[in-house]
Scaffold this active site. Structure first.
Site, PDB file in Angstrom:
ATOM      1  N   ARG A 129       7.021 -12.226   3.847  1.00  0.00           N
ATOM      2  CA  ARG A 129       6.381 -10.608   3.954  1.00  0.00           C
ATOM      3  C   ARG A 129       5.498 -10.232   2.973  1.00  0.00           C
ATOM      4  O   ARG A 129       4.537  -9.841   3.268  1.00  0.00           O
ATOM      5  CB  ARG A 129       7.255  -9.751   4.562  1.00  0.00           C
ATOM      6  CG  ARG A 129       7.695 -10.121   6.161  1.00  0.00           C
ATOM      7  CD  ARG A 129       9.015  -9.543   6.557  1.00  0.00           C
ATOM      8  NE  ARG A 129       8.881  -8.183   6.541  1.00  0.00           N
ATOM      9  CZ  ARG A 129       9.946  -7.134   6.317  1.00  0.00           C
ATOM     10  NH1 ARG A 129      11.168  -7.765   6.095  1.00  0.00           N
ATOM     11  NH2 ARG A 129       9.700  -5.923   6.448  1.00  0.00           N
ATOM     12  N   ARG A 150      -3.091  -3.529   8.643  1.00  0.00           N
ATOM     13  CA  ARG A 150      -2.434  -4.725   7.622  1.00  0.00           C
ATOM     14  C   ARG A 150      -3.441  -5.689   7.339  1.00  0.00           C
ATOM     15  O   ARG A 150      -3.359  -6.584   6.509  1.00  0.00           O
ATOM     16  CB  ARG A 150      -1.135  -5.267   8.456  1.00  0.00           C
ATOM     17  CG  ARG A 150       0.130  -4.557   8.011  1.00  0.00           C
ATOM     18  CD  ARG A 150       1.298  -5.249   8.791  1.00  0.00           C
ATOM     19  NE  ARG A 150       2.333  -5.361   8.266  1.00  0.00           N
ATOM     20  CZ  ARG A 150       3.348  -4.579   8.384  1.00  0.00           C
ATOM     21  NH1 ARG A 150       3.095  -3.358   9.097  1.00  0.00           N
ATOM     22  NH2 ARG A 150       4.514  -4.625   7.759  1.00  0.00           N
TER      23      ARG A 150
HETATM   24  P1  ADP Z   1       7.983  -3.063   7.101  1.00  0.00           P
HETATM   25  O1  ADP Z   1       8.405  -1.596   7.718  1.00  0.00           O
HETATM   26  O2  ADP Z   1       9.210  -3.368   6.412  1.00  0.00           O
HETATM   27  O3  ADP Z   1       6.506  -2.862   6.389  1.00  0.00           O
HETATM   28  P2  ADP Z   1       7.160  -3.334   9.751  1.00  0.00           P
HETATM   29  O4  ADP Z   1       8.256  -2.835  10.621  1.00  0.00           O
HETATM   30  O5  ADP Z   1       5.869  -2.544   9.745  1.00  0.00           O
HETATM   31  O6  ADP Z   1       7.902  -3.774   8.391  1.00  0.00           O
HETATM   32  O7  ADP Z   1       6.766  -4.640  10.554  1.00  0.00           O
HETATM   33  C1  ADP Z   1       7.429  -5.602  10.944  1.00  0.00           C
HETATM   34  C2  ADP Z   1       6.762  -6.715  11.340  1.00  0.00           C
HETATM   35  O8  ADP Z   1       6.021  -6.449  12.487  1.00  0.00           O
HETATM   36  C3  ADP Z   1       5.553  -7.385  10.510  1.00  0.00           C
HETATM   37  O9  ADP Z   1       6.109  -8.320   9.514  1.00  0.00           O
HETATM   38  C4  ADP Z   1       4.683  -8.088  11.292  1.00  0.00           C
HETATM   39  O10 ADP Z   1       5.419  -9.197  11.904  1.00  0.00           O
HETATM   40  C5  ADP Z   1       4.741  -6.922  12.666  1.00  0.00           C
HETATM   41  N1  ADP Z   1       3.819  -6.073  12.517  1.00  0.00           N
HETATM   42  C6  ADP Z   1       3.783  -4.568  12.345  1.00  0.00           C
HETATM   43  N2  ADP Z   1       2.547  -3.924  12.098  1.00  0.00           N
HETATM   44  C7  ADP Z   1       1.590  -4.961  12.292  1.00  0.00           C
HETATM   45  C8  ADP Z   1       0.220  -4.804  12.206  1.00  0.00           C
HETATM   46  N3  ADP Z   1      -0.429  -3.883  11.768  1.00  0.00           N
HETATM   47  N4  ADP Z   1      -0.202  -6.237  12.407  1.00  0.00           N
HETATM   48  C9  ADP Z   1       0.389  -7.342  12.686  1.00  0.00           C
HETATM   49  N5  ADP Z   1       1.594  -7.279  12.661  1.00  0.00           N
HETATM   50  C10 ADP Z   1       2.277  -6.431  12.412  1.00  0.00           C
END
Ligand code: ADP
Ligand code: ADP
Length: 203
Positions: A160, A86
């Site tokens: 987000r 990310r």
């Molecule tokens: P979405 O599916 O809506 O993209 P995720 O389930 O991937 O959301 O992520 C939810 C939350 O988990 C993010 O907003 C962040 O807080 C955390 N997160 C997930 N993956 C990462 C990552 N690679 N680095 C940092 N935080 C993460």
């Protein structure tokens, strides 16, 4: 055939939905940092708990997430990686620990993303992903147990998407500049998007 697949895209682009289907189709692991973090939301780390970042829509610190991905990829023969990297420093770390066969960007416009995220509902028993409008289960027993993720409320969704533009779009740009990025239009019915993905993976 490619078996180490990276699926990039904004929150709500359909990464989870499609990754589950790809994992089943190819018999590979679905590695998702979001699910792994949600399962360990209250784990104490030297940076605090994942929850404190996640509920605010911010990124969990890199060392915590890198560790999760490193452990998961070590155990996986083939995988579809969803929700990571990310930011550019995670992308750098990933390049040190694995080689990828396909890097795919699931492209969905921002107007569509907000509706997908605020309407998303999760089945806490199976982890299945639903939507109040686009993918509602017929089974009443399932309907009754669906929950909304804390971070799918509208204010957090906006934050987000801001975090995505600031931190994750540069990752997509990085792969595009390397000439590695396969772009797939994610604005169609889930089955159509799935066909587009298998076409590029097998093509
Ligand atoms: P979405 O599916 O809506 O993209 P995720 O389930 O991937 O959301 O992520 C939810 C939350 O988990 C993010 O907003 C962040 O807080 C955390 N997160 C997930 N993956 C990462 C990552 N690679 N680095 C940092 N935080 C993460
Ligand atoms: P991500 O993991 O990228 O955040 P999800 O797979 O969780 O995205 O999908 C976000 C929401 O959009 C879910 O409610 C899901 O049911 C819905 N969704 C996924 N793919 C589509 C699609 N092609 N068309 C309409 N809604 C979709």
């Amino acid at each position: 055939m490619s078996h180490r697949i990276l699926l990039l895209g904004a929150p709500g682009a359909g990464k989870g939905t499609q990754s589950k289907k790809l994992a089943a189709e190819y018999g590979i692991e679905h590695v998702t940092t979001g699910d792994a973090l949600r399962a360990n939301k209250d784990m104490e780390t030297e940076y605090g708990t994942p929850r404190s970042f996640m509920d605010a829509g911010e990124l969990v610190p890199d060392p915590v997430v890198n560790e999760i991905v490193n452990a998961a990829l070590k155990e996986a023969d083939g995988f579809v990686l969803d929700g990571y990297p990310r930011n550019l420093s995670q992308a750098e770390y990933l390049s040190e620990i694995t080689d990828l066969d396909a890097v795919i960007f699931l492209d969905v416009s921002e107007e569509e993303l907000v509706g997908r995220l605020t309407g998303r509902r999760m089945d806490p028993e199976t982890g299945e992903i639903y939507h109040v409008e686009f993918n509602w289960p017929e089974d009443e027993e399932i309907q009754e147990r669906l929950v909304q993720r804390e971070d799918d409320k509208e204010d957090t969704v906006r934050e987000r998407l801001r975090v995505y533009r600031e931190n994750t779009e540069p990752v997509i740009e990085h792969f595009r500049e390397r000439g590695d990025l396969i772009e797939v239009d994610g604005e169609a019915a889930p089955d159509t998007v799935f066909e587009r993905l298998t076409d590029v993976i097998e093509g």
